[in-house]
Design a protein around this motif. Structure first.
Motif, PDB file in Angstrom:
ATOM      1  N   HIS A  56       0.608  -1.354  -0.132  1.00  0.00           N
ATOM      2  CA  HIS A  56      -0.127  -0.403   0.239  1.00  0.00           C
ATOM      3  C   HIS A  56       0.698   1.254   0.098  1.00  0.00           C
ATOM      4  O   HIS A  56       2.228   1.165   0.171  1.00  0.00           O
ATOM      5  CB  HIS A  56      -0.944   0.220   1.468  1.00  0.00           C
ATOM      6  CG  HIS A  56      -0.183   0.016   2.521  1.00  0.00           C
ATOM      7  ND1 HIS A  56      -0.027  -0.956   3.103  1.00  0.00           N
ATOM      8  CD2 HIS A  56       0.373   1.016   2.968  1.00  0.00           C
ATOM      9  CE1 HIS A  56       0.881  -1.124   4.229  1.00  0.00           C
ATOM     10  NE2 HIS A  56       1.076   0.381   4.317  1.00  0.00           N
ATOM     11  N   HIS A  58       0.932   5.982   0.982  1.00  0.00           N
ATOM     12  CA  HIS A  58      -0.160   6.497   2.213  1.00  0.00           C
ATOM     13  C   HIS A  58      -0.115   7.819   1.223  1.00  0.00           C
ATOM     14  O   HIS A  58       0.960   8.268   0.461  1.00  0.00           O
ATOM     15  CB  HIS A  58       0.631   6.789   3.306  1.00  0.00           C
ATOM     16  CG  HIS A  58       0.075   5.476   4.272  1.00  0.00           C
ATOM     17  ND1 HIS A  58      -1.164   4.975   4.870  1.00  0.00           N
ATOM     18  CD2 HIS A  58       1.436   4.473   4.235  1.00  0.00           C
ATOM     19  CE1 HIS A  58      -0.714   3.689   5.466  1.00  0.00           C
ATOM     20  NE2 HIS A  58       0.584   3.710   4.862  1.00  0.00           N
ATOM     21  N   GLU A  88       5.284   7.189   9.041  1.00  0.00           N
ATOM     22  CA  GLU A  88       5.567   6.184   7.340  1.00  0.00           C
ATOM     23  C   GLU A  88       5.137   7.714   6.996  1.00  0.00           C
ATOM     24  O   GLU A  88       4.215   8.966   7.145  1.00  0.00           O
ATOM     25  CB  GLU A  88       4.607   5.179   7.463  1.00  0.00           C
ATOM     26  CG  GLU A  88       4.911   4.123   8.175  1.00  0.00           C
ATOM     27  CD  GLU A  88       3.700   3.024   8.322  1.00  0.00           C
ATOM     28  OE1 GLU A  88       2.733   3.433   7.132  1.00  0.00           O
ATOM     29  OE2 GLU A  88       3.965   2.644   8.842  1.00  0.00           O
ATOM     30  N   HIS A  94       4.952  -0.199   0.441  1.00  0.00           N
ATOM     31  CA  HIS A  94       6.008  -0.522   1.133  1.00  0.00           C
ATOM     32  C   HIS A  94       4.320  -1.333   0.992  1.00  0.00           C
ATOM     33  O   HIS A  94       2.986  -1.661   1.415  1.00  0.00           O
ATOM     34  CB  HIS A  94       6.089  -0.533   2.642  1.00  0.00           C
ATOM     35  CG  HIS A  94       4.758   0.875   2.969  1.00  0.00           C
ATOM     36  ND1 HIS A  94       5.682   2.891   3.608  1.00  0.00           N
ATOM     37  CD2 HIS A  94       4.141   1.105   3.712  1.00  0.00           C
ATOM     38  CE1 HIS A  94       4.566   2.583   4.247  1.00  0.00           C
ATOM     39  NE2 HIS A  94       3.481   1.995   4.307  1.00  0.00           N
TER      40      HIS A  94
HETATM   41 FE    FE Z   1       2.532   1.991   5.683  1.00  0.00          FE
END
Ligand code: FE
Length: 156
Positions: A56, A58, A88, A94
């Motif tokens: 995924h 972000h 993150e 990642h």
């Molecule tokens: Fe993540």
């Protein structure tokens, strides 16, 4: 005052199993604050399955604190061990992995904005935001007998 309502959740790590919302095979989340007004969610992520969980990306920062077990991202050389804080950055793609010898992982996370799920080639296969999380909670609380309105206590 003009402030919206405050929020206190006793037993953030719940005794009642119904408060864990199923997300995938061996994966649950426990809602704490679902911020519809600011577009983020605070939750506990619980994983009882080893191996690759998701790839995924972000749109906004994530802050995490590992309460139990450990995990890592295939793309990075660090391991988030029990007691670790993790930041993150937005834009990082990642792949979440839980090691074989971890029976249970629990991490407290603030997830801002949108989580985009991608396949190994980076093609989008879905997303989550605070609104999809609210929908998942509502469906689960209906199914588990807590009722549709139960989610409202977490929404701000
Ligand atoms: Fe993540």
């Amino acid at each position: 005052g003009e402030a919206i309502a405050d929020l206190v959740v006793p037993r953030a790590v719940p005794d009642d199993e119904r408060l864990w919302v199923p997300q995938a095979e061996g994966v649950w989340f426990r809602p704490l604050c679902l911020s519809a007004s600011a577009g983020y969610w605070m939750n506990l992520l619980r994983v009882r399955r080893a191996g690759v969980l998701s790839r995924h990306r972000h749109s906004q920062p994530v802050h995490g604190y590992v309460l139990k077990g450990r995990w890592r991202y295939l793309e990075h050389d660090w391991v988030a061990t029990e007691g670790s804080y993790v930041f993150e950055p937005p834009g990082d793609t990642h792949t979440l992995v839980v090691p074989d010898d971890v029976e249970e992982m629990i991490t407290y996370c603030q997830v801002n904005g949108v989580m985009y799920y991608v396949d190994p080639r980076g093609k989008g296969i879905g997303f989550e935001d605070v609104f999809t999380k609210i929908d998942m909670c509502r469906r689960h609380f209906v199914a588990s007998g807590l009722g549709a309105a139960y989610v409202d206590r977490f929404v701000r």
